[in-house]
Scaffold this motif. Structure first.
Motif, PDB file in Angstrom:
ATOM      1  N   ASP A   6       0.858  -1.166   0.000  1.00  0.00           N
ATOM      2  CA  ASP A   6       0.000   0.000   0.000  1.00  0.00           C
ATOM      3  C   ASP A   6       0.903   1.227   0.000  1.00  0.00           C
ATOM      4  O   ASP A   6       1.614   1.492   0.961  1.00  0.00           O
ATOM      5  CB  ASP A   6      -0.899  -0.051   1.252  1.00  0.00           C
ATOM      6  CG  ASP A   6      -1.811   1.152   1.330  1.00  0.00           C
ATOM      7  OD1 ASP A   6      -1.376   2.245   0.922  1.00  0.00           O
ATOM      8  OD2 ASP A   6      -2.947   0.984   1.781  1.00  0.00           O
ATOM      9  N   THR A   7       0.912   1.964  -1.119  1.00  0.00           N
ATOM     10  CA  THR A   7       1.903   3.043  -1.261  1.00  0.00           C
ATOM     11  C   THR A   7       1.698   4.152  -0.226  1.00  0.00           C
ATOM     12  O   THR A   7       2.649   4.774   0.204  1.00  0.00           O
ATOM     13  CB  THR A   7       1.887   3.647  -2.678  1.00  0.00           C
ATOM     14  OG1 THR A   7       0.546   3.828  -3.069  1.00  0.00           O
ATOM     15  CG2 THR A   7       2.599   2.759  -3.676  1.00  0.00           C
ATOM     16  N   VAL A  12       3.974   6.786   4.612  1.00  0.00           N
ATOM     17  CA  VAL A  12       3.930   7.179   6.035  1.00  0.00           C
ATOM     18  C   VAL A  12       5.061   6.477   6.788  1.00  0.00           C
ATOM     19  O   VAL A  12       5.768   7.095   7.592  1.00  0.00           O
ATOM     20  CB  VAL A  12       2.555   6.807   6.655  1.00  0.00           C
ATOM     21  CG1 VAL A  12       2.573   6.987   8.163  1.00  0.00           C
ATOM     22  CG2 VAL A  12       1.459   7.634   6.020  1.00  0.00           C
ATOM     23  N   ALA A  13       5.230   5.202   6.509  1.00  0.00           N
ATOM     24  CA  ALA A  13       6.283   4.433   7.203  1.00  0.00           C
ATOM     25  C   ALA A  13       7.670   4.981   6.859  1.00  0.00           C
ATOM     26  O   ALA A  13       8.547   5.075   7.730  1.00  0.00           O
ATOM     27  CB  ALA A  13       6.179   2.955   6.831  1.00  0.00           C
ATOM     28  N   LEU A  14       7.866   5.357   5.594  1.00  0.00           N
ATOM     29  CA  LEU A  14       9.163   5.931   5.191  1.00  0.00           C
ATOM     30  C   LEU A  14       9.416   7.256   5.920  1.00  0.00           C
ATOM     31  O   LEU A  14      10.534   7.512   6.389  1.00  0.00           O
ATOM     32  CB  LEU A  14       9.200   6.154   3.677  1.00  0.00           C
ATOM     33  CG  LEU A  14       9.556   4.935   2.832  1.00  0.00           C
ATOM     34  CD1 LEU A  14       9.177   5.160   1.368  1.00  0.00           C
ATOM     35  CD2 LEU A  14      11.047   4.618   2.925  1.00  0.00           C
ATOM     36  N   GLY A 245       8.347  -6.822  16.692  1.00  0.00           N
ATOM     37  CA  GLY A 245       8.092  -5.375  16.785  1.00  0.00           C
ATOM     38  C   GLY A 245       9.003  -4.559  15.899  1.00  0.00           C
ATOM     39  O   GLY A 245       9.820  -5.099  15.159  1.00  0.00           O
ATOM     40  N   GLY A 246       8.849  -3.235  15.959  1.00  0.00           N
ATOM     41  CA  GLY A 246       9.648  -2.344  15.116  1.00  0.00           C
ATOM     42  C   GLY A 246       8.838  -1.851  13.926  1.00  0.00           C
ATOM     43  O   GLY A 246       7.663  -2.199  13.766  1.00  0.00           O
ATOM     44  N   LEU A 247       9.482  -1.077  13.112  1.00  0.00           N
ATOM     45  CA  LEU A 247       8.823  -0.454  11.970  1.00  0.00           C
ATOM     46  C   LEU A 247       9.196  -1.218  10.701  1.00  0.00           C
ATOM     47  O   LEU A 247      10.378  -1.386  10.414  1.00  0.00           O
ATOM     48  CB  LEU A 247       9.306   0.999  11.890  1.00  0.00           C
ATOM     49  CG  LEU A 247       8.755   1.899  10.815  1.00  0.00           C
ATOM     50  CD1 LEU A 247       7.239   2.022  10.921  1.00  0.00           C
ATOM     51  CD2 LEU A 247       9.384   3.286  10.967  1.00  0.00           C
ATOM     52  N   GLY A 248       8.198  -1.677   9.935  1.00  0.00           N
ATOM     53  CA  GLY A 248       8.476  -2.472   8.731  1.00  0.00           C
ATOM     54  C   GLY A 248       8.335  -1.646   7.468  1.00  0.00           C
ATOM     55  O   GLY A 248       7.294  -1.003   7.266  1.00  0.00           O
ATOM     56  N   LEU A 249       9.359  -1.645   6.650  1.00  0.00           N
ATOM     57  CA  LEU A 249       9.269  -1.036   5.316  1.00  0.00           C
ATOM     58  C   LEU A 249       9.235  -2.190   4.339  1.00  0.00           C
ATOM     59  O   LEU A 249      10.263  -2.833   4.081  1.00  0.00           O
ATOM     60  CB  LEU A 249      10.470  -0.122   5.051  1.00  0.00           C
ATOM     61  CG  LEU A 249      10.657   1.044   6.022  1.00  0.00           C
ATOM     62  CD1 LEU A 249      11.934   1.816   5.699  1.00  0.00           C
ATOM     63  CD2 LEU A 249       9.454   1.971   5.996  1.00  0.00           C
TER      64      LEU A 249
END
Ligand code: BJW
Ligand code: ZN
Length: 265
Positions: A6-7, A12-14, A245-249
């Motif tokens: 989902d771009t 947002v994640a980037l 956990g953590g932030l996934g790109l």
């Protein structure tokens, strides 16, 4: 197959990941085989992986080498030959830009602790980070360029030149082996200490292209979390690291890393 990215979510994640990086004084990156996938190198696990057609214990253990050194050397010589024509990809190059951003002399002058601001810790043995221009590369699992003697201390960089199936030591005549770390072998002690220190001191820890299944390398991810570092994973698939956990790109590192680094300028 992984679900389509989902771009909007990725955007947002980037942004969030770039913000974490901007806030950090020291950054450590752990890479695995996935970072070299877009250079055309196979990863280890999964369909089409390097070990497809081989059992791990037939090629990547000291016991396998003792039992059939020619089989093991053929496997490694094929990979060494392949590396002659392989180039770094945009993911490798983005990590050079990230190092440039953090390891500037002014940034180091501001850091009174004297600790290094950037470390690229890699499980890869393909030398592509160095070929791209990364300077501080900590190779946890050795290098396909180097060979060492099974009997004496002879250790030499042979590049990717062709070697026989049973190459011999120039000093003592005993059998040579690839200078890589097989299962049940210790990691190089000084390199491991540097990697553990860089992890303990970072505020942001990037995990790129690894299934995070092999220890002790995968343990660095938990060590980073334990010191409160923001953990950011770049991988098309969820892994055992993401589940903690953590932030996934989500996406290929050759696409995601340049976008991430671009947001830092
Ligand atoms: C993309 C992408 C794209 C795809 N962009 N991403 C039980 C519990 C805990 C530990 C152990 C245990 N039993 C045994 C152990 C210890 C063992 C271990 O961890 N085993 C586990 C498998 C359970 N570890 C060891 O033995 C280590 N030594 C040790 O512990 O010493 C102490 C000791 C001494 C005496 C007795 C016992 C212990 C040594 C580990 C050495 C690993 N060596 C290898 C081979 C190196 C040489 C060679 O290249 O042939 O290293 S194994 C192999 O796995 C290689 C890799 O570096 C390593 C990690 O693989 P990696 O990089 O994660 O690749 P993949 O394929 O798994 O994942 C690729 C990822 O990329 C995927 O997630 C994709 O989605 C992603 N991807 N395209 C971004 N475009
Ligand atoms: Zn020797």
């Amino acid at each position: 197959m992984h679900p389509p990215i989902d771009t909007d979510d990725l955007d947002v994640a980037l942004d969030r990941a770039a913000e974490r990086l901007r806030q950090a004084q020291r950054v450590a990156v752990l890479t695995g085989a996935g970072v070299s996938a877009e250079s055309g190198l196979a990863t280890f696990r999964g369909a089409g992986g390097l070990w497809e057609g081989h059992r791990v214990e037939d090629v990547a253990t000291p016991f396998a080498f003792q039992r059939d050194p020619a089989l093991v050397w053929r496997f490694y010589n094929a990979r060494r030959a392949n590396l002659r024509s392989v180039q770094p990809n945009p993911g490798h190059r983005a990590l050079v830009a990230l190092e440039d951003r953090f390891a500037q002399p002014e940034a180091q002058a501001r850091d009174v602790s004297g600790s290094e601001p950037f470390a690229l810790i890699t499980q890869n043995v393909d030398g592509l980070h160095q070929a791209a221009g990364s300077r501080r590369v900590l190779e946890l699992h050795g290098s396909l360029r180097r060979v060492r003697c099974t009997a004496c201390t002879y250790l030499v960089d042979r590049g990717y030149e062709e070697l026989p199936d049973l190459p011999r030591c120039a000093e003592c005549g005993e059998l040579l082996r690839p200078d890589v770390v097989w299962f049940e072998e210790m990691l190089p002690v000084e390199t491991w200490k540097e990697a553990a220190k860089a992890t303990a001191e970072c505020q942001c820890f990037l995990v790129v292209g690894t299934s995070a299944l092999v220890y002790p390398a995968a343990g660095l991810i938990d060590a980073a979390r334990d010191v409160g570092a923001a953990v950011i994973e770049v991988n098309p698939e969820a892994t055992s690291a993401s589940r903690r956990g953590g932030l996934g790109l989500r996406g290929p590192s050759g696409v995601i890393l340049p976008q991430l680094v671009q947001r830092l300028v």
